[in-house]
Design a protein around this motif. Structure first.
Motif, PDB file in Angstrom:
ATOM      1  N   ASP A  25     -14.732   6.991 -21.719  1.00  0.00           N
ATOM      2  CA  ASP A  25     -14.123   7.722 -20.607  1.00  0.00           C
ATOM      3  C   ASP A  25     -12.701   7.289 -20.274  1.00  0.00           C
ATOM      4  OD1 ASP A  25     -14.554   9.466 -18.030  1.00  0.00           O
ATOM      5  OD2 ASP A  25     -13.795   7.539 -17.300  1.00  0.00           O
ATOM      6  N   ARG A  26     -12.401   5.994 -20.406  1.00  0.00           N
ATOM      7  CA  ARG A  26     -11.200   5.462 -19.772  1.00  0.00           C
ATOM      8  C   ARG A  26      -9.903   6.006 -20.353  1.00  0.00           C
ATOM      9  NH1 ARG A  26      -8.804   0.426 -21.277  1.00  0.00           N
ATOM     10  NH2 ARG A  26      -8.717   0.005 -19.043  1.00  0.00           N
ATOM     11  N   PHE A  27      -9.901   6.484 -21.608  1.00  0.00           N
ATOM     12  CA  PHE A  27      -8.673   7.007 -22.193  1.00  0.00           C
ATOM     13  C   PHE A  27      -8.670   8.533 -22.307  1.00  0.00           C
ATOM     14  CE2 PHE A  27      -8.659   2.629 -24.058  1.00  0.00           C
ATOM     15  CZ  PHE A  27      -7.577   2.184 -23.327  1.00  0.00           C
ATOM     16  N   ARG A  50      -4.898  11.108 -17.765  1.00  0.00           N
ATOM     17  CA  ARG A  50      -3.434  11.070 -17.828  1.00  0.00           C
ATOM     18  C   ARG A  50      -2.831  12.327 -17.206  1.00  0.00           C
ATOM     19  NH1 ARG A  50      -4.816   9.040 -22.890  1.00  0.00           N
ATOM     20  NH2 ARG A  50      -4.105  10.854 -24.089  1.00  0.00           N
ATOM     21  N   ALA A  51      -3.485  13.477 -17.445  1.00  0.00           N
ATOM     22  CA  ALA A  51      -2.991  14.734 -16.871  1.00  0.00           C
ATOM     23  C   ALA A  51      -3.046  14.693 -15.346  1.00  0.00           C
ATOM     24  CB  ALA A  51      -3.805  15.906 -17.407  1.00  0.00           C
ATOM     25  N   ASN A 101       7.549   0.975 -13.672  1.00  0.00           N
ATOM     26  CA  ASN A 101       6.560   2.044 -13.542  1.00  0.00           C
ATOM     27  C   ASN A 101       6.953   3.173 -14.479  1.00  0.00           C
ATOM     28  OD1 ASN A 101       4.855   4.113 -12.855  1.00  0.00           O
ATOM     29  ND2 ASN A 101       5.213   4.001 -10.652  1.00  0.00           N
ATOM     30  N   PRO A 102       6.221   3.352 -15.588  1.00  0.00           N
ATOM     31  CA  PRO A 102       6.616   4.369 -16.560  1.00  0.00           C
ATOM     32  C   PRO A 102       6.300   5.795 -16.138  1.00  0.00           C
ATOM     33  CG  PRO A 102       4.593   3.328 -17.253  1.00  0.00           C
ATOM     34  CD  PRO A 102       5.044   2.586 -16.017  1.00  0.00           C
ATOM     35  N   GLY A 103       5.683   5.950 -14.965  1.00  0.00           N
ATOM     36  CA  GLY A 103       5.401   7.282 -14.455  1.00  0.00           C
ATOM     37  C   GLY A 103       3.929   7.652 -14.531  1.00  0.00           C
ATOM     38  N   PRO A 104       3.575   8.833 -13.979  1.00  0.00           N
ATOM     39  CA  PRO A 104       2.170   9.253 -13.927  1.00  0.00           C
ATOM     40  C   PRO A 104       1.504   9.249 -15.299  1.00  0.00           C
ATOM     41  CG  PRO A 104       3.559  10.728 -12.631  1.00  0.00           C
ATOM     42  CD  PRO A 104       4.482   9.834 -13.401  1.00  0.00           C
ATOM     43  N   GLY A 105       0.299   8.683 -15.348  1.00  0.00           N
ATOM     44  CA  GLY A 105      -0.444   8.641 -16.597  1.00  0.00           C
ATOM     45  C   GLY A 105      -0.140   7.446 -17.472  1.00  0.00           C
TER      46      GLY A 105
END
Length: 254
Positions: free
Chosen positions: A83-85, A90-91, A172-176
Motif C-alpha cells: 500500500d505505502r507506495f 502521491r496524487a 520539502n520537494p513538494g506534494p507526494g
C-alpha cells in the motif's frame, strides 16, 4: 535458569508483560527502576536488564536516557508493502511515510538533516550502476511519530537525474515527495526492491533514535526502478525495530 529450564529474565519479562496487558502498568507509566526490580525479583542487575531488553524488542516499552523506561502509549506503525507506495497516495499529495502515519493515527514529522552532493559510497554506487565516488544527490531525513524518532533515511539519486529536477534540492520537494517529482520528469516508477536485515543498533543509531543500549534496528535498503529498468533512487534506512510491524502481501499465483 528455572526448574523448567527457562531463563530467569524471560520469567521476569513475562510477569511484566502480564502487568502491562492487565493495566497494572498502564500506557505511559514508568516501569519500576532497575534497583526496584532487583529487590522485587531477587536477581542480579544483568538479569533485569535482559528482561527489559526483551520488552523493548517486542515493542511494549521504550527507554528514554536519563528518564527511565516507560510503557508505550501507542502500538507500532504497521507498514504495508502493498500500500505505502501507491500512486494514489502521491496524487493526493502524500509521501509514503505521511500516508502510513495517517492510517496509523499518529502525527508524523520529518526533519531534513542534509540535502546536497556527496561521493557515492561503494554499495550505493554499485546499486546505481555508477563508479564508487561518483557524485550523487543525497537527502538525509529523520522521521518521528508523535514526537518519537522512529527512523533515519538517506536517499541517493544519480546526479544526471537530480540536476534536471530542481525540486529535489529543496528541503520539502513538494506534494507526494521525491517519487512524485521523479515521475513528473518522466521516470515512471515500475517497482521497488527492498532488502531488510535486523541487527543491534550502533551507538550513533541508538542516540539518533532515542533507544536503549542493545536495542534492535531494521536496516532496509530500497531501490526504486523506473519502467526503463534504471534504478533512479536508493534509499538507505535505519528503523527502530520496536516502532514498526512490516506487512507483506505475497501472491500465490504462478
Amino acid at each position: 535458569m528455572s526448574n523448567g529450564g527457562r531463563p530467569r529474565y524471560l520469567r521476569i519479562a513475562q510477569d511484566l508483560k502480564l502487568q502491562i496487558h492487565r493495566g497494572v502498568l498502564p500506557a505511559g507509566s514508568r516501569v519500576p527502576s532497575e534497583s526496584e526490580l532487583i529487590r522485587r525479583y531477587g536477581v542480579a542487575q544483568g538479569t533485569v536488564r535482559k528482561a527489559v531488553t526483551e520488552l523493548r524488542a517486542v515493542g511494549l516499552v521504550e527507554t528514554h536516557h536519563g528518564k527511565g523506561t516507560f510503557v508505550r502509549s501507542r502500538p507500532p506503525v504497521r507498514r504495508k508493502s502493498s500500500d505505502r507506495f501507491r500512486r494514489s497516495h502521491r496524487a493526493a499529495g502524500k509521501a509514503a511515510y505521511l500516508a502510513e502515519s495517517d492510517q496509523a493515527g499518529v502525527e508524523a514529522e520529518v526533519r531534513v538533516r542534509f540535502v546536497g552532493s556527496l561521493d557515492a559510497p561503494q554499495d550505493i554506487a554499485r546499486r546505481l550502476g555508477l563508479r564508487p565516488g561518483t557524485k550523487v544527490l543525497a537527502r538525509r531525513r529523520l522521521y518521528l511519530s508523535d514526537g518519537t524518532p522512529t527512523e533515519e533515511a538517506t536517499s541517493y539519486i544519480p546526479w544526471d537525474i537530480a540536476k534536471e529536477t530542481p525540486e529535489l534540492f529543496a528541503e520539502n520537494p513538494g506534494p507526494g515527495g521525491i517519487y512524485a517529482r521523479l515521475e513528473e520528469r518522466g521516470h515512471h516508477l515500475a517497482e521497488y526492491v527492498e532488502e531488510i536485515a535486523v541487527r543491534i543498533a550502533t551507538k550513533e543509531e541508538t542516540s539518533a533514535l532515542s533507544m536503549g543500549t542493545g536495542s534492535p534496528v531494521m536496516h532496509l535498503v530500497r531501490e526504486a526502478v523506473d519502467k526503463s529498468g534504471r534504478i533512479v533512487e536508493v534509499c538507505d534506512t535505519i528503523m527502530s525495530a520496536s516502532q514498526f510491524v512490516l506487512e507483506y502481501r505475497i501472491s500465490a499465483d504462478d
